[in-house]
Design a protein around this motif. Sequence first.
Motif, PDB file in Angstrom:
ATOM      1  N   ALA A 292      14.021   3.630  13.078  1.00 32.43           N
ATOM      2  CA  ALA A 292      13.512   3.029  11.849  1.00 32.43           C
ATOM      3  C   ALA A 292      11.989   3.102  11.832  1.00 32.43           C
ATOM      4  O   ALA A 292      11.332   2.524  12.700  1.00 32.43           O
ATOM      5  CB  ALA A 292      13.977   1.575  11.752  1.00 32.43           C
ATOM      6  N   ILE A 293      11.449   3.793  10.838  1.00 32.51           N
ATOM      7  CA  ILE A 293      10.015   4.051  10.784  1.00 32.51           C
ATOM      8  C   ILE A 293       9.428   3.445   9.510  1.00 32.51           C
ATOM      9  O   ILE A 293       9.605   3.992   8.413  1.00 32.51           O
ATOM     10  CB  ILE A 293       9.730   5.568  10.815  1.00 32.51           C
ATOM     11  CG1 ILE A 293      10.391   6.213  12.030  1.00 32.51           C
ATOM     12  CG2 ILE A 293       8.222   5.838  10.802  1.00 32.51           C
ATOM     13  CD1 ILE A 293      10.437   7.718  11.980  1.00 32.51           C
ATOM     14  N   PRO A 294       8.731   2.325   9.619  1.00 34.44           N
ATOM     15  CA  PRO A 294       7.978   1.820   8.470  1.00 34.44           C
ATOM     16  C   PRO A 294       6.614   2.509   8.419  1.00 34.44           C
ATOM     17  O   PRO A 294       5.953   2.661   9.442  1.00 34.44           O
ATOM     18  CB  PRO A 294       7.843   0.328   8.781  1.00 34.44           C
ATOM     19  CG  PRO A 294       7.824   0.256  10.276  1.00 34.44           C
ATOM     20  CD  PRO A 294       8.649   1.433  10.781  1.00 34.44           C
ATOM     21  N   SER A 295       6.192   2.944   7.242  1.00 31.82           N
ATOM     22  CA  SER A 295       4.918   3.659   7.171  1.00 31.82           C
ATOM     23  C   SER A 295       4.334   3.574   5.776  1.00 31.82           C
ATOM     24  O   SER A 295       4.990   3.139   4.821  1.00 31.82           O
ATOM     25  CB  SER A 295       5.106   5.129   7.552  1.00 31.82           C
ATOM     26  OG  SER A 295       5.774   5.837   6.524  1.00 31.82           O
ATOM     27  N   GLY A 296       3.086   4.023   5.672  1.00 32.78           N
ATOM     28  CA  GLY A 296       2.511   4.318   4.375  1.00 32.78           C
ATOM     29  C   GLY A 296       2.987   5.695   3.946  1.00 32.78           C
ATOM     30  O   GLY A 296       4.086   6.126   4.298  1.00 32.78           O
ATOM     31  N   THR A 297       2.144   6.407   3.221  1.00 27.60           N
ATOM     32  CA  THR A 297       2.553   7.718   2.734  1.00 27.60           C
ATOM     33  C   THR A 297       2.371   8.809   3.773  1.00 27.60           C
ATOM     34  O   THR A 297       2.887   9.926   3.601  1.00 27.60           O
ATOM     35  CB  THR A 297       1.752   8.099   1.476  1.00 27.60           C
ATOM     36  OG1 THR A 297       0.346   8.024   1.767  1.00 27.60           O
ATOM     37  CG2 THR A 297       2.074   7.140   0.329  1.00 27.60           C
ATOM     38  N   ASP A 298       1.658   8.518   4.881  1.00 28.92           N
ATOM     39  CA  ASP A 298       1.374   9.535   5.882  1.00 28.92           C
ATOM     40  C   ASP A 298       1.763   9.051   7.268  1.00 28.92           C
ATOM     41  O   ASP A 298       1.726   7.852   7.556  1.00 28.92           O
ATOM     42  CB  ASP A 298      -0.121   9.890   5.900  1.00 28.92           C
ATOM     43  CG  ASP A 298      -0.600  10.440   4.576  1.00 28.92           C
ATOM     44  OD1 ASP A 298       0.022  11.394   4.084  1.00 28.92           O
ATOM     45  OD2 ASP A 298      -1.589   9.910   4.030  1.00 28.92           O
ATOM     46  N   TRP A 299       2.107  10.010   8.131  1.00 35.69           N
ATOM     47  CA  TRP A 299       2.303   9.754   9.554  1.00 35.69           C
ATOM     48  C   TRP A 299       1.133  10.353  10.321  1.00 35.69           C
ATOM     49  O   TRP A 299       0.544  11.353   9.900  1.00 35.69           O
ATOM     50  CB  TRP A 299       3.572  10.434  10.059  1.00 35.69           C
ATOM     51  CG  TRP A 299       4.861   9.867   9.583  1.00 35.69           C
ATOM     52  CD1 TRP A 299       5.052   8.806   8.763  1.00 35.69           C
ATOM     53  CD2 TRP A 299       6.165  10.364   9.925  1.00 35.69           C
ATOM     54  NE1 TRP A 299       6.393   8.599   8.563  1.00 35.69           N
ATOM     55  CE2 TRP A 299       7.098   9.542   9.261  1.00 35.69           C
ATOM     56  CE3 TRP A 299       6.623  11.398  10.714  1.00 35.69           C
ATOM     57  CZ2 TRP A 299       8.468   9.733   9.375  1.00 35.69           C
ATOM     58  CZ3 TRP A 299       7.991  11.604  10.828  1.00 35.69           C
ATOM     59  CH2 TRP A 299       8.904  10.769  10.166  1.00 35.69           C
ATOM     60  N   LYS A 300       0.832   9.752  11.481  1.00 38.64           N
ATOM     61  CA  LYS A 300      -0.112  10.364  12.394  1.00 38.64           C
ATOM     62  C   LYS A 300       0.533  11.594  13.042  1.00 38.64           C
ATOM     63  O   LYS A 300       1.711  11.568  13.406  1.00 38.64           O
ATOM     64  CB  LYS A 300      -0.532   9.371  13.479  1.00 38.64           C
ATOM     65  CG  LYS A 300      -1.293   8.155  12.959  1.00 38.64           C
ATOM     66  CD  LYS A 300      -2.663   8.541  12.423  1.00 38.64           C
ATOM     67  CE  LYS A 300      -3.472   7.313  12.036  1.00 38.64           C
ATOM     68  NZ  LYS A 300      -4.793   7.683  11.476  1.00 38.64           N
ATOM     69  N   ALA A 301      -0.238  12.670  13.181  1.00 36.18           N
ATOM     70  CA  ALA A 301       0.303  13.904  13.750  1.00 36.18           C
ATOM     71  C   ALA A 301       0.848  13.680  15.154  1.00 36.18           C
ATOM     72  O   ALA A 301       1.915  14.204  15.511  1.00 36.18           O
ATOM     73  CB  ALA A 301      -0.776  14.986  13.767  1.00 36.18           C
TER      74      ALA A 301
END
Length: 212
Positions: free
Chosen positions: A8-17
């Motif tokens: 389960a990944i909560p995030s904004g519109t981007d992920w860190k590489a």
Amino acid sequence: MNPSVMIAIPSGTDWKADFGMSLAGLMASLGRPLKNNKRIEVVRLWNTKGSILSRSRQTLVQKAQEEGVSHMLFLDADMTFPQWTLHRLLDLELMCVAANCATKVLPSSPTARYYDPMAASGEPVHSTTDSPPVEEVWRVGTGVMLINMKVFDKVPSPWFDITWNEALQDYTGEDWNFCKKLQDAGIPIHIDHVLSQHIGHVGSYTFTHNDV
């Protein structure tokens, strides 16, 4: 019984590489057996995007319940972790176990805390080579946390409130309020000191326990 897991990944519109590369490594290793010859039966991967973290975490738990998995692994999209993270946490067979992540500020501090009656924010828990492999704590962040889904049968919804803390004169985040709900339900919270020393928190650079 073989476990099934929602990552389960909560995030904004981007992920860190670097998070993406860590996740790719974890996904590539899913076929490796667990202890006692168990295997991860099913893995679901779900990302909820939004600016309100409490809502994202709530939605992810509800999705995990709909999928009928036995466990969920919270991975925040600014964390780095080894490919064996999920196997390590499942093998511990605990109701709730997390990594003790470093905060993204300097000087950095660990997110885990012991209870301290003299300090509203508790006593910091440091993860070092002298620490026991696993330890029960009072509070910890949810950036890397494995939860047995049976927890949510005992802890009432909503699970991730943000509240005002009069003693601290500050807001208490959704992760610590979740820990309080676990505590009120009599569910212990553990951290894995071994895993914690391999966790990074990506900010202006990647924060680890070398910065704590």
